[in-house]
Design an enzyme around this catalytic site. Sequence first.
Site, short mmCIF file in Angstrom:
data_model
loop_
_atom_site.label_atom_id
_atom_site.label_comp_id
_atom_site.label_asym_id
_atom_site.label_seq_id
_atom_site.Cartn_x
_atom_site.Cartn_y
_atom_site.Cartn_z
N SER A 183 0.84 -1.20 0.00
CA SER A 183 0.00 0.00 0.00
C SER A 183 0.87 1.24 0.00
O SER A 183 1.94 1.27 0.64
CB SER A 183 -0.91 0.03 1.23
OG SER A 183 -1.60 1.27 1.31
N TYR A 215 -2.71 -0.81 10.07
CA TYR A 215 -2.62 -1.16 8.65
C TYR A 215 -1.24 -0.86 8.10
O TYR A 215 -0.63 -1.70 7.40
CB TYR A 215 -3.68 -0.39 7.88
CG TYR A 215 -3.73 -0.70 6.40
CD1 TYR A 215 -4.16 -1.95 5.95
CD2 TYR A 215 -3.38 0.26 5.45
CE1 TYR A 215 -4.23 -2.23 4.59
CE2 TYR A 215 -3.45 -0.01 4.09
CZ TYR A 215 -3.87 -1.26 3.66
OH TYR A 215 -3.92 -1.54 2.32
#
Length: 250
Positions: free
Chosen positions: A145, A159
């Site tokens: 990401s 995350y």
Amino acid sequence: MNTNTTRLAGRAALIIGGSRGIGAAVVRRLASEGADVAFTYRDAAHPAAALVAQVESSGRRGLAIGADSADADALRAAVDTVADRFGRLDVLVINAALYPVGPIDEVALEEFDRTIAVNVRAPFVAATAAARHLGEGGSIITIGSNVAERTVFPGLGLYVLSKTALIGLTKGLARDLGGRGIRANLVHPGPTDTDLNPADGPYSDTIRGFTALGRYAEPAEIAATIAHLASDDARYVTGATIAVDGGFTV
């Protein structure tokens, strides 16, 4: 749609988490370039079946495997099933992930454990299981990401932690498997128009503003980079972290 139907001809690929979004785009792209493609899904049985039909309509073999990425035994079994069914395994793409949001000092230990199990342990389990089947020219591609490189919003700590861990995993895989001609790379997508992060969502204008190109990616744009990394065109690329983020991290 890519018109190259031979670059991955004769190869077999497995996408962990491939029934929708970026994963489904990768399934379609690899099939369009000649690969037989299997993918795992957790509970989207109808979309999974429809995606298999799309793969088979292109003349390739398709296979959907129900498997929870938090279940290490299920992941190992999925890898072995693909190698057995297709007679080989050449490409592994690890896409499944959880997206926890909330202040990091309020994260429950159970949420932490589940996130690490899916976002970090699953890539390790799938990659090490696949390494037993991959041969010269094999490719492992993990989806990370953009926020691992630039975290612009609060509440993403867990995350980000999980996605940052993939940088180290990729480097370790690249070094340990390189002598066998197996490559490992990491792709960091930026904002991508999917059902979980739609380009017309409540924060989309703000998110677009962080990119240099001022827009969301289409899933197919992420899949194009993954197809390149899976092919011999990227045969000298390993251990790399590649941002496909529209300039989010510049």
